[in-house]
Design a protein around this motif. Structure first.
Motif, PDB file in Angstrom:
ATOM      1  N   LYS A  77       1.023  -1.094  -0.032  1.00 51.26           N
ATOM      2  CA  LYS A  77      -0.056   0.119   0.012  1.00 51.26           C
ATOM      3  C   LYS A  77       0.700   1.281  -0.010  1.00 51.26           C
ATOM      4  CE  LYS A  77      -3.888   2.491   0.575  1.00 51.26           C
ATOM      5  NZ  LYS A  77      -4.751   2.597  -0.227  1.00 51.26           N
ATOM      6  N   TYR A  78       2.110   1.000   0.444  1.00 47.68           N
ATOM      7  CA  TYR A  78       2.912   2.350   0.583  1.00 47.68           C
ATOM      8  C   TYR A  78       4.376   1.974   0.506  1.00 47.68           C
ATOM      9  CZ  TYR A  78       3.786   1.205   5.535  1.00 47.68           C
ATOM     10  OH  TYR A  78       4.203   0.711   6.787  1.00 47.68           O
ATOM     11  N   VAL A  79       5.285   2.761   0.090  1.00 46.78           N
ATOM     12  CA  VAL A  79       6.717   2.443   0.312  1.00 46.78           C
ATOM     13  C   VAL A  79       7.243   3.758   0.911  1.00 46.78           C
ATOM     14  CG1 VAL A  79       6.959   1.133  -1.645  1.00 46.78           C
ATOM     15  CG2 VAL A  79       7.184   3.558  -1.986  1.00 46.78           C
ATOM     16  N   LEU A  80       8.537   3.547   1.731  1.00 42.89           N
ATOM     17  CA  LEU A  80       9.100   4.721   2.428  1.00 42.89           C
ATOM     18  C   LEU A  80      10.290   5.070   1.629  1.00 42.89           C
ATOM     19  CD1 LEU A  80       8.069   5.959   4.762  1.00 42.89           C
ATOM     20  CD2 LEU A  80       9.524   4.410   6.327  1.00 42.89           C
ATOM     21  N   LEU A  81      10.704   6.465   1.407  1.00 40.67           N
ATOM     22  CA  LEU A  81      11.835   6.714   0.686  1.00 40.67           C
ATOM     23  C   LEU A  81      12.731   7.615   1.849  1.00 40.67           C
ATOM     24  CD1 LEU A  81      10.591   8.280  -2.357  1.00 40.67           C
ATOM     25  CD2 LEU A  81      11.310   5.947  -2.094  1.00 40.67           C
ATOM     26  N   LYS A  82      13.927   6.831   2.156  1.00 40.61           N
ATOM     27  CA  LYS A  82      14.954   7.834   2.981  1.00 40.61           C
ATOM     28  C   LYS A  82      16.113   8.275   2.188  1.00 40.61           C
ATOM     29  CE  LYS A  82      13.239   5.256   6.789  1.00 40.61           C
ATOM     30  NZ  LYS A  82      13.636   4.196   8.118  1.00 40.61           N
ATOM     31  N   SER A  83      16.579   9.480   2.572  1.00 41.06           N
ATOM     32  CA  SER A  83      17.611   9.818   1.892  1.00 41.06           C
ATOM     33  C   SER A  83      18.448  10.895   2.848  1.00 41.06           C
ATOM     34  CB  SER A  83      17.475  10.528   0.680  1.00 41.06           C
ATOM     35  OG  SER A  83      18.453  11.339   0.055  1.00 41.06           O
ATOM     36  N   ASP A  84      19.927  11.008   3.035  1.00 37.11           N
ATOM     37  CA  ASP A  84      20.359  12.165   3.561  1.00 37.11           C
ATOM     38  C   ASP A  84      19.997  13.340   2.925  1.00 37.11           C
ATOM     39  OD1 ASP A  84      21.610  10.051   4.810  1.00 37.11           O
ATOM     40  OD2 ASP A  84      23.441  10.115   3.582  1.00 37.11           O
ATOM     41  N   ILE A  97       5.238   7.277   0.079  1.00 35.90           N
ATOM     42  CA  ILE A  97       4.252   7.275  -1.214  1.00 35.90           C
ATOM     43  C   ILE A  97       3.249   6.289  -1.037  1.00 35.90           C
ATOM     44  CG2 ILE A  97       4.109   7.057  -3.639  1.00 35.90           C
ATOM     45  CD1 ILE A  97       7.199   7.099  -3.830  1.00 35.90           C
ATOM     46  N   TYR A  98       2.002   6.696  -1.031  1.00 35.31           N
ATOM     47  CA  TYR A  98       0.944   5.809  -1.127  1.00 35.31           C
ATOM     48  C   TYR A  98      -0.036   5.636  -2.504  1.00 35.31           C
ATOM     49  CZ  TYR A  98       0.337   5.664   4.164  1.00 35.31           C
ATOM     50  OH  TYR A  98       0.713   5.569   5.401  1.00 35.31           O
ATOM     51  N   LYS A  99      -0.124   4.394  -2.549  1.00 35.99           N
ATOM     52  CA  LYS A  99      -0.785   3.909  -3.834  1.00 35.99           C
ATOM     53  C   LYS A  99      -2.129   3.959  -3.605  1.00 35.99           C
ATOM     54  CE  LYS A  99      -0.686   0.336  -7.329  1.00 35.99           C
ATOM     55  NZ  LYS A  99      -0.173  -0.652  -7.975  1.00 35.99           N
ATOM     56  N   GLN A 100      -2.849   5.041  -4.104  1.00 39.48           N
ATOM     57  CA  GLN A 100      -4.495   5.134  -3.896  1.00 39.48           C
ATOM     58  C   GLN A 100      -5.214   4.249  -4.999  1.00 39.48           C
ATOM     59  OE1 GLN A 100      -5.006   6.622  -1.361  1.00 39.48           O
ATOM     60  NE2 GLN A 100      -3.396   8.187  -1.009  1.00 39.48           N
TER      61      GLN A 100
END
Ligand code: FES
Length: 113
Positions: A29-36, A44-47
């Motif tokens: 349903k969602y993915v998490l993006l991490k970056s310095d 990001i949610y997929k609606q």
């Protein structure tokens, strides 16, 4: 999730939303993006197949990092709750989450920073 920065955009493959487990594929349903390069992660949610929401997951109350789940995000500091489209559901926060513009093509999701 894997993401690449191109100018002021983040590019994420749509296939990040497919999870492979014991030979079975499941939709995330969602993915998490991490970056310095960003202070806080972007979730990001997929609606739907054609609609994605990119939320900056810093609480609008006092700035803690939110904990995402499929349908909403919760703040561990004072309990504010936001919908997966970023709208305040419970205070003490009063302001909706910061959202980024999203465009898509067949393969990728583009987040405009
Ligand atoms: Fe999130 Fe206070 S910082 S509820």
């Amino acid at each position: 999730a894997q993401a690449s920065f191109v100018n002021n955009q983040i590019v994420v493959k749509k296939s990040e939303f497919i999870e492979l487990k014991n030979d079975q594929s499941k939709q995330r349903k969602y993915v998490l993006l991490k970056s310095d390069r960003m202070g806080f992660p972007i979730c990001i949610y997929k609606q739907s197949e054609s609609e994605f929401t990119a939320l900056y997951i810093q609480c609008t109350h006092r700035g803690c990092e939110l904990q995402p789940s499929d349908d909403y995000l919760v703040c561990p500091c004072h309990g504010s709750e936001f919908s997966n489209t970023g709208a305040v559901q419970h205070g003490p926060a009063e302001t909706n989450l910061k959202q980024f513009r999203v465009t898509i093509d067949n393969e990728n999701i583009y987040i405009l920073l």
